[in-house]
Design an enzyme around this catalytic site. Structure first.
Site, PDB file in Angstrom:
ATOM      1  N   ARG A  39      72.069  54.052 -95.240  1.00 29.09           N
ATOM      2  CA  ARG A  39      70.704  53.645 -95.520  1.00 29.09           C
ATOM      3  C   ARG A  39      70.243  55.524 -95.599  1.00 29.09           C
ATOM      4  O   ARG A  39      69.282  56.039 -94.823  1.00 29.09           O
ATOM      5  CB  ARG A  39      69.929  53.228 -94.449  1.00 29.09           C
ATOM      6  CG  ARG A  39      68.527  52.840 -94.713  1.00 29.09           C
ATOM      7  CD  ARG A  39      67.783  52.067 -93.501  1.00 29.09           C
ATOM      8  NE  ARG A  39      66.625  51.687 -94.089  1.00 29.09           N
ATOM      9  CZ  ARG A  39      65.785  51.006 -93.333  1.00 29.09           C
ATOM     10  NH1 ARG A  39      66.209  50.327 -92.178  1.00 29.09           N
ATOM     11  NH2 ARG A  39      64.470  50.691 -93.844  1.00 29.09           N
ATOM     12  N   CYS A  40      70.759  55.870 -96.673  1.00 29.27           N
ATOM     13  CA  CYS A  40      70.818  57.372 -96.925  1.00 29.27           C
ATOM     14  C   CYS A  40      70.923  57.742 -98.140  1.00 29.27           C
ATOM     15  O   CYS A  40      71.988  57.178 -99.024  1.00 29.27           O
ATOM     16  CB  CYS A  40      71.356  58.365 -95.854  1.00 29.27           C
ATOM     17  SG  CYS A  40      72.041  59.871 -96.359  1.00 29.27           S
TER      18      CYS A  40
ATOM     19  N   GLU B 284      64.453  55.059 -96.762  1.00 33.78           N
ATOM     20  CA  GLU B 284      65.578  55.788 -95.834  1.00 33.78           C
ATOM     21  C   GLU B 284      65.054  56.984 -95.195  1.00 33.78           C
ATOM     22  O   GLU B 284      65.625  57.487 -94.238  1.00 33.78           O
ATOM     23  CB  GLU B 284      66.637  56.165 -96.791  1.00 33.78           C
ATOM     24  CG  GLU B 284      67.350  54.857 -97.324  1.00 33.78           C
ATOM     25  CD  GLU B 284      68.074  55.394 -98.387  1.00 33.78           C
ATOM     26  OE1 GLU B 284      67.878  56.709 -99.286  1.00 33.78           O
ATOM     27  OE2 GLU B 284      69.109  54.677 -98.976  1.00 33.78           O
TER      28      GLU B 284
ATOM     29  N   GLN C 294      74.506  45.486-104.317  1.00 33.58           N
ATOM     30  CA  GLN C 294      73.304  46.122-104.698  1.00 33.58           C
ATOM     31  C   GLN C 294      73.119  46.467-105.966  1.00 33.58           C
ATOM     32  O   GLN C 294      71.874  47.221-106.511  1.00 33.58           O
ATOM     33  CB  GLN C 294      73.010  47.497-103.724  1.00 33.58           C
ATOM     34  CG  GLN C 294      73.284  46.880-102.086  1.00 33.58           C
ATOM     35  CD  GLN C 294      73.170  48.306-101.509  1.00 33.58           C
ATOM     36  OE1 GLN C 294      74.167  48.217-100.575  1.00 33.58           O
ATOM     37  NE2 GLN C 294      72.426  49.271-101.468  1.00 33.58           N
TER      38      GLN C 294
END
Ligand code: CDP
Length: 788
Positions: A372-373, A742, A222
């Site tokens: 996802r945060c 998110e 990423q």
């Protein structure tokens, strides 16, 4: 005791060996696993069945006898080049391959290099390792007790398992507020370890070009630029300089934070390619991904709220033990070892707050990455939203009315929280009111009362969350010293078509669409005429990558700023072509025209052509710009979710009957993509609330290491999401946009947990830790004498 064991022990089998296995027949795509290079070799990994053990011996003889197996690489081999340890993003150290001992089940022990993926797997099965088991610590609270076995014996001065203590806020003012509180509540909350389980696992192809002395790595990352720098810092001493490293992130099948860290497989593949001069591919299987990659959460929280009798909150106090596994490999900004956990005051106007977190080592894989945060925000939101509900119930207030009484009001923005954040904009009451209207809140409460009289269990849960996304600003945010800005570079070609490159990297969020839309809006060039590129460090400008919903707040802003720079130059060229002053020109998307003479105009395409054929004397040719955007603040998207559950008294099963999600991410670039982000995020919030968990038995055996035990929801279990929006633009973002990727994962679990406790409160249930499984609820009901 010395044990001789094969890698299959402990469920670590590598059973995929036959060439005709249909799981290896893939469609052609642009994912790492689809890429093939001539002469490519394959890497597979021997993994430890033990959670803590000394390695007595690695016997590679049988593996080397497998036809096609070329080498078995051990920690001793890497130690010759000082590559057996690597730094983590939090400046701790992590083993690439062990020399003395393993620290968690499924840890890499050795690597097998072979001519095919199947022979590599056969080689792994043939490697024999002798282990001497050591005492195992899986509970971080026990790890911190005096006398606990010290796990990081590689750190010569380390006498315990404590990694760091971090605290924030005003302890004295908070303690005083609690001493004076008319009402206070306290609750232990455990947020278990979960795993992102992206559709695509992690992998890479490393290709060392010995003629040009250049390393190219196609990898599932990423953050390609940061990885390039880390590789150069770690392997500079063996000749890998940063200009000779090219990281390419091709298409990525989901990241969610799990593809930020550097995993040992990447490093071993690079080392193997440099040593053999051949391209080397490493691709995890699903179990390796679930068992050995960095994990999220694992927070043991004790939270307290203080309030007045009328329901007005006065203070929040939180103590947390954070389980980081055997190394602190969290992907946090370096100034914040507990991430942004101090957003735990949420949407409420607290006067005093104090939060403490202690990190601990255990015999588990490295951890503290996101699911996802944005760096521990889910943990913070879950805590404050659960606590708000507990306080409301304790006071006998409706949870919605309690929230209205405590929300930060629209006129208070920009709002400085008791823990130091400056919230940019918000209208929390507006979002909650809309969600209540949409779901028919008053009617549902009446239905609940009637059902309760009949002994039926129905609950309504609210989560009015605040997110915090878009790291930088660089004055507070860096990773390994790299400042957290992001970038966009635009070039307009002579015929008016364009290419734009970014320092971020989409993993399925649709950046190719939304970035093109931003540029089209700013420059008046059709989106179809703009090529968007990310993920190639040889071509894209430097950026910190995509995670923590930072792409729109940072790189999206960079796109707008770079486009505006292009427009400024285009104005000069248009003035030259139209023989007027630049100040006499009016911009409308796609063209400059002369004030008062709308027929005298030049389109952006005319101007682009002139930039290469007829530009003013003294001006450089070309039409391009770059922006490295350092945001002045984070963005604070928010929302209110309301969930209705029915609980089956016979089985303990929780059924989500309705779920309304009202989100606010400021101005929206692409509504369809935002809806997709919310739908996916809600499902990834529903999953840990009711299904997903990775736990360990007392000797460190993973429970949840395959999809048989790790319950990722399918379309069958997933509720129908009802989404809606409000729009409160960010005052500092050039487009008024806030991140959104998110929000739903962060906000959803508390709404579901609150609904379950709301259904059970009258039975004396104050809290249930997620995942709220039928077994947990069934037990609670039976303990209270509730039967079908
Ligand atoms: O960093 P990441 O792309 O994961 O998250 P994001 O910035 O929240 O964006 C997710 C997707 O939603 C991107 O394609 C954005 O461009 C889009 N988005 C949007 O259209 N409008 C917003 N206000 C925020 C995001």
């Amino acid at each position: 005791m010395a044990l001789r064991t094969s890698p299959e022990v402990g469920g670590m089998g590598h059973s995929i060996k036959r060439k005709e296995d249909p799981r290896f027949i893939r469609g052609k795509g642009n994912y790492v696993d689809d890429l093939q290079l001539p002469g490519m070799l394959y890497l597979d990994i021997v993994r430890s069945p033990f959670a803590h053990a000394t390695i007595k011996k690695i016997d590679a003889a049988k593996a080397l006898a497998v036809p096609g197996v070329l080498a078995v690489i051990t920690g001793q081999d890497l130690a010759k080049y000082n590559l057996h340890w690597m730094p983590t993003l939090m400046s701790d150290t992590q083993m690439v391959l062990p020399v003395e001992k393993v620290m968690y089940q499924a840890q890499e022990v050795a690597a097998v290099l072979a001519t095919s993926r199947y022979t590599a797997a056969d080689g792994v099965a043939a490697v024999e390792v002798e282990y001497e088991p050591l005492p195992v610590v899986v509970d971080p609270r026990k790890a911190l007790e005096p006398g606990a076995p010290v796990l990081r014996t590689d750190k010569k001065d380390k006498k315990d398992n404590h990694i760091w203590h971090w605290e924030w806020g005003d302890r004295t003012a908070t303690d005083q507020a609690f001493a004076e509180a008319q009402v206070s509540v306290k609750q232990d909350i455990y947020i278990p370890r979960i795993h992102v389980a992206s559709i695509e696992t992690c992998g890479c192809i490393a290709q060392w070009d010995k003629v040009n002395g250049k390393l190219t790595v196609w990898m599932t990352t990423q953050a390609p630029h940061a990885i390039r720098t880390v590789f150069a810092l770690v392997a500079g001493h063996v000749g890998l300089a940063e200009h000779k490293i090219r990281i390419i992130s091709p298409d990525i099948g989901g990241g969610f934070g799990g593809k930020v860290p550097v995993y040992p497989g990447y490093v071993i593949a690079v080392a193997a390619s440099v040593l053999t001069g051949k391209p080397v591919k490493w691709m995890e299987d699903r179990m390796e991904n679930l068992q050995a990659d960095s994990f999220a959460r694992d927070y043991h929280i004790t939270a307290e709220l203080a309030a007045k009798k009328d329901g007005r909150l006065t203070a929040i106090r939180i103590k947390t033990v954070a389980d980081h596994g055997y190394t602190d490999a969290a992907a946090n900004p370096s100034k914040f070892p507990a991430g942004l956990f101090h957003i735990c005051t949420g949407s409420y106007d607290f006067k005093a707050a104090h939060v403490e977190v202690d990190g601990a080592y255990t015999n588990k894989p490295p951890g503290g990455i996101a699911y996802r945060c944005s760096f521990r925000v889910t943990e913070a939101v879950h805590t404050i939203e659960r606590m708000a509900d507990i306080m409301a119930h304790e006071l006998g207030m409706d949870p919605a009315e309690f929230r209205f009484a405590n929300f930060i009001k629209p006129e208070q923005f920009p709002y400085k929280s008791a823990l130091g954040w400056e919230y940019d904009s918000g209208n929390y009451a507006g979002a909650l009111r809309k969600a209540m209207d949409r779901i028919g809140y008053a009617e549902l409460r009446r239905e609940q009362a009637l059902k309760r009289e009949r002994g039926l269990l129905m609950g309504i849960g609210i989560s009015s969350f605040t997110e915090i996304v878009g790291a930088g600003p660089s004055k507070h945010f860096d990773i390994l010293g790299l400042k957290m800005f992001d970038s966009c570079e635009i070039r307009i070609h002579p015929t008016g078509k364009a290419i734009a490159r970014f320092g971020t990297k989409s993993q399925g969020q649709g950046h190719e669409t939304t970035y093109a839309q931003i540029l089209a809006e700013e420059l008046g060039i059709p989106a179809a005429d703009i090529q968007i590129e990310e993920g190639d460090t040889d071509t894209a400008p430097y950026g910190l990558g995509t995670y923590a919903s930072r792409s729109t707040p940072v790189a999206g802003a960079a796109a707008a700023v770079a486009a505006r720079k292009v427009r400024d130059k285009a104005r000069q060229i248009a003035a030259h072509l139209l023989e007027c002053s630049p100040d006499d020109l009016v911009w409308e998307p796609g063209k400059f025209s002369v004030k008062g003479a709308p027929n005298r105009f030049k389109t952006i395409q005319d101007i682009a052509f002139a930039a290469y054929t007829n530009h003013p004397a003294g001006m450089e040719a070309g039409l391009e710009a770059v922006s490295y955007y350092d945001p002045p603040n984070l963005t604070y998207p928010f929302g209110s979710y309301i969930c209705v559950v029915d609980i089956d008294k016979g089985t303990g099963e929780v059924k989500v009957r309705r779920f309304v999600a009202v989100d606010d991410c400021g101005n929206i670039i692409n509504p369809m993509i935002v809806d997709g982000q919310i739908h996916g995020g809600l499902t990834m919030g529903f999953a840990p609330a009711l299904l997903e968990e990775i736990s360990y038995d007392e000797i460190g055996n993973i429970q949840g290491g395959s999809f048989i035990d790790y319950l990722v929801p399918t379309a069958v279990e997933t509720p129908k999401w009802e989404t809606d929006k409000t729009c409160t633009p960010s005052p500092h973002h050039p487009l008024g946009a806030k991140g959104v990727g998110e929000s739903a994962t962060v906000g959803a679990p508390a709404a579901i947990a609150n609904a379950v406790v709301d259904a059970l409160w009258h039975l004396g249930v104050r809290h249930v830790d997620i995942p709220i499984t039928p077994a947990k609820v069934w037990k609670l009901l039976r303990e209270r004498g509730v039967t079908e």
